[in-house]
Design a protein around this motif. Structure first.
Motif, PDB file in Angstrom:
ATOM      1  N   SER A   9       3.825   7.342  13.534  1.00  0.00           N
ATOM      2  CA  SER A   9       2.846   6.866  12.553  1.00  0.00           C
ATOM      3  C   SER A   9       3.238   5.486  12.053  1.00  0.00           C
ATOM      4  O   SER A   9       4.424   5.206  11.811  1.00  0.00           O
ATOM      5  CB  SER A   9       2.781   7.827  11.361  1.00  0.00           C
ATOM      6  OG  SER A   9       2.418   9.121  11.754  1.00  0.00           O
ATOM      7  N   LEU A  10       2.254   4.595  11.911  1.00  0.00           N
ATOM      8  CA  LEU A  10       2.533   3.272  11.365  1.00  0.00           C
ATOM      9  C   LEU A  10       2.782   3.380   9.868  1.00  0.00           C
ATOM     10  O   LEU A  10       2.104   4.137   9.157  1.00  0.00           O
ATOM     11  CB  LEU A  10       1.369   2.330  11.621  1.00  0.00           C
ATOM     12  CG  LEU A  10       1.039   2.010  13.087  1.00  0.00           C
ATOM     13  CD1 LEU A  10      -0.119   1.014  13.158  1.00  0.00           C
ATOM     14  CD2 LEU A  10       2.256   1.465  13.825  1.00  0.00           C
ATOM     15  N   LYS A  12       2.110   1.296   7.489  1.00  0.00           N
ATOM     16  CA  LYS A  12       0.940   0.900   6.698  1.00  0.00           C
ATOM     17  C   LYS A  12      -0.115   1.998   6.671  1.00  0.00           C
ATOM     18  O   LYS A  12      -0.807   2.193   5.662  1.00  0.00           O
ATOM     19  CB  LYS A  12       0.338  -0.397   7.243  1.00  0.00           C
ATOM     20  CG  LYS A  12      -0.308  -0.282   8.611  1.00  0.00           C
ATOM     21  CD  LYS A  12      -1.022  -1.581   9.000  1.00  0.00           C
ATOM     22  CE  LYS A  12      -1.777  -1.414  10.317  1.00  0.00           C
ATOM     23  NZ  LYS A  12      -2.505  -2.638  10.702  1.00  0.00           N
ATOM     24  N   ASP A  13      -0.261   2.738   7.791  1.00  0.00           N
ATOM     25  CA  ASP A  13      -1.255   3.815   7.845  1.00  0.00           C
ATOM     26  C   ASP A  13      -0.852   4.980   6.947  1.00  0.00           C
ATOM     27  O   ASP A  13      -1.711   5.635   6.341  1.00  0.00           O
ATOM     28  CB  ASP A  13      -1.425   4.308   9.282  1.00  0.00           C
ATOM     29  CG  ASP A  13      -2.118   3.299  10.179  1.00  0.00           C
ATOM     30  OD1 ASP A  13      -2.770   2.378   9.631  1.00  0.00           O
ATOM     31  OD2 ASP A  13      -1.992   3.421  11.415  1.00  0.00           O
ATOM     32  N   ILE A  14       0.449   5.246   6.868  1.00  0.00           N
ATOM     33  CA  ILE A  14       0.930   6.319   5.999  1.00  0.00           C
ATOM     34  C   ILE A  14       0.593   5.994   4.547  1.00  0.00           C
ATOM     35  O   ILE A  14       0.098   6.833   3.793  1.00  0.00           O
ATOM     36  CB  ILE A  14       2.449   6.516   6.165  1.00  0.00           C
ATOM     37  CG1 ILE A  14       2.772   6.974   7.590  1.00  0.00           C
ATOM     38  CG2 ILE A  14       2.987   7.512   5.149  1.00  0.00           C
ATOM     39  CD1 ILE A  14       4.261   6.989   7.903  1.00  0.00           C
ATOM     40  N   ASN A  16      -1.705   3.875   3.462  1.00  0.00           N
ATOM     41  CA  ASN A  16      -3.159   3.866   3.280  1.00  0.00           C
ATOM     42  C   ASN A  16      -3.707   5.277   3.096  1.00  0.00           C
ATOM     43  O   ASN A  16      -4.623   5.511   2.304  1.00  0.00           O
ATOM     44  CB  ASN A  16      -3.840   3.199   4.482  1.00  0.00           C
ATOM     45  CG  ASN A  16      -3.668   1.702   4.494  1.00  0.00           C
ATOM     46  OD1 ASN A  16      -3.349   1.095   3.475  1.00  0.00           O
ATOM     47  ND2 ASN A  16      -3.867   1.094   5.652  1.00  0.00           N
ATOM     48  N   GLU A  17      -3.145   6.241   3.834  1.00  0.00           N
ATOM     49  CA  GLU A  17      -3.616   7.618   3.765  1.00  0.00           C
ATOM     50  C   GLU A  17      -3.084   8.340   2.536  1.00  0.00           C
ATOM     51  O   GLU A  17      -3.808   9.101   1.885  1.00  0.00           O
ATOM     52  CB  GLU A  17      -3.176   8.369   5.030  1.00  0.00           C
ATOM     53  CG  GLU A  17      -3.684   9.804   5.105  1.00  0.00           C
ATOM     54  CD  GLU A  17      -5.192   9.910   5.259  1.00  0.00           C
ATOM     55  OE1 GLU A  17      -5.761  10.942   4.861  1.00  0.00           O
ATOM     56  OE2 GLU A  17      -5.801   8.943   5.762  1.00  0.00           O
ATOM     57  N   ASN A  37       3.202  -2.945   9.762  1.00  0.00           N
ATOM     58  CA  ASN A  37       2.506  -2.665  11.021  1.00  0.00           C
ATOM     59  C   ASN A  37       3.491  -2.252  12.119  1.00  0.00           C
ATOM     60  O   ASN A  37       3.450  -2.749  13.246  1.00  0.00           O
ATOM     61  CB  ASN A  37       1.709  -3.893  11.466  1.00  0.00           C
ATOM     62  CG  ASN A  37       0.716  -3.563  12.564  1.00  0.00           C
ATOM     63  OD1 ASN A  37       0.202  -2.446  12.626  1.00  0.00           O
ATOM     64  ND2 ASN A  37       0.458  -4.524  13.438  1.00  0.00           N
ATOM     65  N   ARG A 202      -3.761  -3.541  -1.915  1.00  0.00           N
ATOM     66  CA  ARG A 202      -4.526  -2.358  -1.522  1.00  0.00           C
ATOM     67  C   ARG A 202      -3.936  -1.096  -2.161  1.00  0.00           C
ATOM     68  O   ARG A 202      -4.662  -0.200  -2.594  1.00  0.00           O
ATOM     69  CB  ARG A 202      -4.528  -2.217   0.009  1.00  0.00           C
ATOM     70  CG  ARG A 202      -5.259  -3.342   0.721  1.00  0.00           C
ATOM     71  CD  ARG A 202      -5.124  -3.247   2.247  1.00  0.00           C
ATOM     72  NE  ARG A 202      -5.807  -4.349   2.890  1.00  0.00           N
ATOM     73  CZ  ARG A 202      -7.097  -4.357   3.176  1.00  0.00           C
ATOM     74  NH1 ARG A 202      -7.844  -3.289   2.913  1.00  0.00           N
ATOM     75  NH2 ARG A 202      -7.657  -5.408   3.746  1.00  0.00           N
TER      76      ARG A 202
END
Length: 232
Positions: A9-10, A12-14, A16-17, A37, A202
């Motif tokens: 898992s990236l 940044k994605d963790i 964001n989620e 990233n 963000r």
């Protein structure tokens, strides 16, 4: 729901989620903003960390986040003591923790991006006003008003009129807290992010919106389920 994070898992994605995972990354000196990233495995290697330990820390946040977001329709039929204990554990303690954790992010974003995005200066002011008022409000609930409500519930309260007046005052404080949150939403245009928003920018918006939801559910439990039992 199963825990969705893997070594691939990236970062940044963790975040964001599950925005609250940013606290884990910050503690472990992992850049989730500009350097986010990359897969979790690479972040672990770069910082000399243990993958299993990091996954465990992230999983703790995930479980706490999931529990805080559960529906509360069952509370309509619960006794007042049970509701009060639930509010203290799942809303007071969680709100205190989140306000403390979110504060440095709000401060950083307003300082770094405030010149180009003056609305962030207003967000900073409103957030700290909200934090001060909510902390004082929750302390008063636990020290004074909740014990009075328990006495109302078991019929041992000495001055019913005074107890009712304090409940009414809490409702007014709820209204003011809600108004501050509405102002934050207004100045951020419903948390709309600009094109140049970095990861921390963000993160702040995501966590402010989550804090709004947490607070509204907290207020719902009190205003619409607990308090009406004694204000009728």
């Amino acid at each position: 729901m199963t825990f969705p994070i893997t070594s691939n898992s990236l970062v940044k994605d963790i975040v964001n989620e599950l925005p609250k995972t940013s606290d884990v990354f910050k503690k472990n000196h992992i850049d989730f903003c500009c350097g986010g990233n990359i897969p979790l495995s690479e972040a672990v290697a770069q910082n000399g960390l243990n993958m299993d330990t990091l996954i465990t820390e992230l999983n703790v946040v995930f479980e706490k986040y999931q529990n805080a977001e559960k529906d509360v329709e069952v509370w309509t039929d619960s006794d007042s003591n049970t509701i009060i204990d639930h509010v203290i554990t799942n809303y007071h303690r969680v709100s205190e923790e989140e306000l403390a954790a979110l504060s440095p992010y709000v401060t950083k974003v307003s300082r770094v991006h405030g010149d180009n995005h003056p609305e962030l200066i207003k967000v900073y002011e409103l957030f700290y006003e909200f934090k001060k008022e909510l902390m004082e409000h929750m302390a008063k609930e636990e020290a004074v008003v909740f014990p009075l409500i328990k006495q109302l519930a078991d019929g041992t309260v000495e001055n019913r009129e005074e107890a009712i007046a304090m409940i009414v005052e809490l409702e007014k404080e709820h209204d003011h807290a809600g108004e501050i949150l509405r102002q934050i939403r207004a100045v951020t245009t419903d948390y709309e992010l600009p094109l140049d928003a970095c990861g921390t920018y963000r993160l702040v918006y995501a966590r402010l919106e989550a804090l709004e939801g947490l607070t509204f559910m907290h207020v719902h439990l009190e205003n619409n389920i607990l308090f009406p039992r004694y204000l009728a």
